[in-house]
Design a protein around this motif. Structure first.
Motif, mmCIF file in Angstrom:
data_model
loop_
_atom_site.group_PDB
_atom_site.id
_atom_site.type_symbol
_atom_site.label_atom_id
_atom_site.label_comp_id
_atom_site.label_asym_id
_atom_site.label_seq_id
_atom_site.Cartn_x
_atom_site.Cartn_y
_atom_site.Cartn_z
ATOM 1 N N TYR A 96 -8.854 0.048 -4.335
ATOM 2 C CA TYR A 96 -7.602 0.796 -4.256
ATOM 3 C C TYR A 96 -6.470 0.218 -5.106
ATOM 4 O O TYR A 96 -5.348 0.694 -5.032
ATOM 5 N N ARG A 97 -6.768 -0.759 -5.941
ATOM 6 C CA ARG A 97 -5.725 -1.324 -6.795
ATOM 7 C C ARG A 97 -5.323 -0.324 -7.878
ATOM 8 O O ARG A 97 -6.157 0.355 -8.468
ATOM 9 N N VAL B 146 0.872 -1.180 0.000
ATOM 10 C CA VAL B 146 0.000 0.000 0.000
ATOM 11 C C VAL B 146 0.908 1.228 0.000
ATOM 12 O O VAL B 146 1.569 1.523 0.997
ATOM 13 N N LYS C 59 -9.236 -4.291 -2.048
ATOM 14 C CA LYS C 59 -8.400 -4.560 -3.224
ATOM 15 C C LYS C 59 -9.052 -4.016 -4.491
ATOM 16 O O LYS C 59 -8.382 -3.453 -5.362
ATOM 17 N N TYR D 96 -1.409 -1.085 -4.236
ATOM 18 C CA TYR D 96 -2.567 -0.281 -3.833
ATOM 19 C C TYR D 96 -2.045 1.048 -3.279
ATOM 20 O O TYR D 96 -0.838 1.267 -3.222
#
Length: 365
Positions: free
Chosen positions: A231-232, A202, A228, A264
């Motif tokens: 925020y990918r 992240v 996932k 991410y």
């Protein structure tokens, strides 16, 4: 033998901190803090200059060590100046020894307590010097390769000017459009924090640099399936720094390239996906990181509680130049070729670093 390190806090008589708002790109003296680079800015101030060098800098937040051998000013919070209490040890030897040590994740208020309790091996000064010389050779090699990387970055910026000119002077030459009209989707990242060794990468602000994402020491968090999806990062996404204590760092930008695993981003970063038929993300990143782009962004920055921020609406409202897409992609292809060269240089740096690590293991255990 145990060696204790005495801390010179920022309220000592012979050292004071320079606030981030007073940082300059040029100046007589360097400002050094716990960031990824030794010299983060400069100042022409005189009062409070730290002259008792060499010293070792330790960052409470970053847990990084730096050797400083010239007079300097202290930068941001969490920076400690370490002085050796014994002349039995060479500063450079201690510096390399500390680099080798793995600081446990004890919580930032206890990091320095751990540092003060490190046991150092009993090695004569003459042998310390021999060990340091070997590390210095590798360090010089790594430094020269890093300098080459900097020169390649300059080459890219030079090519940008060749194709698009001085934007401030030649803005009327190009079509202009609101950035928001070119955006397909945008979102802030994950608000939740964590640190899981087997989690997902992240990205934080520290990894997001100008035209570069640094994967040296990424933060990992175990994400849910929903997180996932939300925020990918995808190939070609533009990433913007949303918040920072230094307004000059707000809005810094990089293009995301597919990595060896899924990546991410957290909520200090804004992810933007653009219409690729009109705007190439590589061109866009260099545009926003140029003086032209930084000036545009600076007008949209807001401040609250000592933090400077830009939001999605602020970015969308910025009017930018829009050269023909063919020229944009020509620039992106040039960057791609230079990045291949940079990757080869980075591999040689990594090999030298592996040798350095191997020697540290041999000497320090």
């Amino acid at each position: 033998m145990k060696l204790f390190l005495d801390v010179m806090y920022d309220d000592t008589k012979n050292a004071r901190k320079i606030k981030s708002r007073d940082y300059n790109n040029e100046g007589k003296y360097p400002i050094i803090d716990q960031s990824s680079k030794n010299v983060i800015s400069y100042t022409d101030e005189i009062d409070g200059l730290y002259k008792d060098v060499p010293v070792i800098i330790f960052g409470d937040h970053t847990r990084r060590f730096k050797l400083v051998e010239e007079p300097f000013f202290i930068g941001a919070d969490g920076t400690k100046v370490l002085k050796l209490c014994s002349s039995v040890y060479d500063y450079k030897f201690i510096y390399y020894y500390l680099l080798h040590k793995k600081i446990p994740d004890t919580g930032y208020n206890r990091h320095f307590k751990w540092v003060k309790e490190i046991e150092f091996p009993e090695i004569p000064r003459s042998i310390q010097s021999d060990i340091v010389k070997k590390f210095e050779v590798l360090n010089d090699l790594i430094s020269s390769k890093n300098k080459l990387l900097e020169l390649l970055d300059i080459l890219i910026k030079s090519r940008f000017v060749d194709l698009f000119g001085d934007i401030e002077l030649n803005e009327k030459k190009w079509k202009k459009i609101k950035f928001g009209e070119l955006i397909k989707s945008a979102n802030n990242g994950l608000a939740r924090r964590g640190n899981d060794k087997v989690g997902n990468i992240v990205l934080r602000l520290i990894e997001l640099q100008e035209n570069l994402i640094n994967y040296t020491d990424p933060n990992r968090i175990l994400l849910t399936d929903d997180e996932k999806k939300r925020y990918r990062l995808l190939e070609g996404d533009l990433l913007f720094a949303r918040v920072n204590g230094n307004p000059k760092n707000v809005g810094r930008c990089a293009t995301f390239y597919e990595y060896e695993e899924q990546v991410y981003h957290n909520d200090h970063i804004i992810r933007i996906s653009c219409d690729k038929s009109q705007l190439n993300s590589v061109f866009a990143a260099y545009l926003f990181n140029s003086e032209y782009g930084k000036n545009k962004i600076s007008r949209k920055i807001k401040t609250s509680a000592g933090q400077y921020t830009i939001n999605q609406e602020g970015l969308k409202s910025i009017e930018i130049i829009l050269p023909p897409i063919v020229i944009q992609y020509s620039f992106a292809e040039f960057v791609k070729q230079i990045n291949k060269l940079k990757a080869d240089v980075q591999k040689s740096i990594d090999k030298a670093q592996l040798l350095m690590d191997s020697l540290m293991q041999e000497y320090f255990g």
